[in-house]
Write a protein that holds these residues in place. Sequence first.
Motif, mmCIF file in Angstrom:
data_model
loop_
_atom_site.group_PDB
_atom_site.id
_atom_site.type_symbol
_atom_site.label_atom_id
_atom_site.label_comp_id
_atom_site.label_asym_id
_atom_site.label_seq_id
_atom_site.Cartn_x
_atom_site.Cartn_y
_atom_site.Cartn_z
ATOM 1 N N ASP B 156 0.699 -1.238 0.102
ATOM 2 C CA ASP B 156 -0.001 0.123 0.030
ATOM 3 C C ASP B 156 0.908 1.048 0.013
ATOM 4 O O ASP B 156 0.296 2.323 0.233
ATOM 5 N N SER B 157 2.093 1.148 -0.293
ATOM 6 C CA SER B 157 2.947 2.313 -0.239
ATOM 7 C C SER B 157 3.997 2.369 -1.323
ATOM 8 O O SER B 157 4.186 1.322 -2.002
ATOM 9 N N PRO B 159 7.710 3.349 -0.788
ATOM 10 C CA PRO B 159 8.616 3.885 0.022
ATOM 11 C C PRO B 159 9.993 4.470 -0.851
ATOM 12 O O PRO B 159 10.455 5.482 -0.170
ATOM 13 N N ARG B 162 8.646 9.750 -4.482
ATOM 14 C CA ARG B 162 8.131 10.758 -3.990
ATOM 15 C C ARG B 162 7.877 11.714 -4.956
ATOM 16 O O ARG B 162 8.069 11.437 -6.191
ATOM 17 N N GLY B 168 6.764 12.581 -0.312
ATOM 18 C CA GLY B 168 5.489 11.575 -0.343
ATOM 19 C C GLY B 168 5.043 11.488 -1.582
ATOM 20 O O GLY B 168 5.435 12.267 -2.522
ATOM 21 N N GLN B 174 -1.918 6.517 -6.400
ATOM 22 C CA GLN B 174 -2.061 5.702 -5.478
ATOM 23 C C GLN B 174 -1.426 4.358 -5.459
ATOM 24 O O GLN B 174 -1.133 3.782 -6.560
#
Lengths: 176, 344
Positions: B156-157, B159, B162, B168, B174
């Motif tokens: 879900d990310s 890392p 950015r 981020g 998404q």
Amino acid sequence: MSLPQATPDRRMAWVSAKELDWDGLYSDQLPRIYNYFRFRVGTDSDAEDLTARTFESAWRARERYRQDLAGFSTWLFTIAHNVAVDFLRSRRSQVSLDALEELAADGTPEEDAARDSDLRRLSVLAARLSEREQELIALKYGAELDNRRISTLMRLSESNVGTILHRAVQTLRSQW
Amino acid sequence: MNDDFLHHLRKAPRPAFAARLRAQLQQQSRIQPHRRAASRVRTFIVLLSLGGAAFAVTMAIRGVPAPILQLVHHAVSPVAPERAIASSPFRIGSQQASLAPAPSEQEGTSAAPLGVLASTPAQSGSIAPSAAEPALPTLPPEPGPPGPWQYFLRRDSAPLLRGWTHPGLPVGWQVQHGVLSKNGMVENLESTRKYRDFELQLEWNIGRGGDSGIFYRATHEYAQIYWTGPEYQLLDDYANVGIPRTEVAGSVFGVYAPPPELETPCCSWNSTRIIVRGNNVEYWLNGRQIVGYMLGSVEWVIRVRDSKFAPYPDYGRAPVGLIGLQGNNKGSLEIRNMRIRELP
């Protein structure tokens, strides 16, 4: 002269890529590819050159042809399209539209067949159409593909193909 | 003018042309197997020569390992191995060299790292320089294996990614079930660190009419990532008929075109590999290499000069840079299994 109307895509549906009848395909597709280029570039000599380039490219890449992704003629016309785009880009940088018109107006020798003369005139007029309209004209009347096949190649709906073609032919007719 | 008139403009190819082309193709098919065999032999000879040259250079710098010297002297000289080594121009060390295997062989472990011969302290039965003689010159450690894979996406990310301006993941991007996606025009993404030599792998699925790209060795020199970082173009080719070949999917955008028969439609997953080592760059698509070029080469300079990147002198010049994903263009894009490893 009537040209072959075979639809090798359907005929070959059960054949694996390695077992393609290249001889038959060559006979089927050569007139289509050749006339596609005649309509795109307007001269027989260029059309022959580009036809040869297309078949040589396809022949070199034949082991990479994947029947599950596209029918053979779709694949072949994709190569032909790319060859035409490269050629037209290079020619556009060398020959202006005016020069093309002069060529057609002055350079038609009497002994040329009327058909060739008409084709040159068509090329000059078609050069004023959009790139997409020129491509559709060449696929429809040069390669004699039906609207469904053209819609697959051009990623357009079948009705959209019909509409654009109708409009393009009307434009040509008004300028003829 | 009507349909019949237009159809009537067709004509059959000249029989001589058709026959000549057919003959050419048939000839190609006859020649190709021989060419392939000849090409393989040539490749083998070239690789063998390169390997031999590399071995000779290594030996000249580091000295020839004792077992090889022993074998050579056994073959060409009747003198005792010990004397042969002692009198050899390839000075291995003044201690007695024995035929005993190196420690690593004795222990059954893998071969010692390169450079260890000259730097290992003298051991009984091993070949090492004496304290009286200077150590042999040593090479810096040679390139080892590639680094470990670093994964850009988790469930879900993201890392290692950015935004170009925001920390981020920017609005519009998404990650769900390990798939990074966007729809429409959003901010570009960049990696959280820079990479010099690397292998990048990912799978992408471009939506209908979509247009995106992967950048590498990009910097913040200019306002846009694509003015410094070369791009691996991601595109729905079928929705962009008629564009230059240097702008289709798999191209080095604006600079190098993929093979003419390559046409990548939308709405299916494609796998991409980008390998950058030094100035050499390779593009792969669905398991096939489609582009190979050299940054800074004469041909590259000319192509860039004639491209839309001509006004940006830092385009493709950074030896180290960011990985980027284009978001500020039309259409949807999905990315999965995105990973990178650094190359030695």
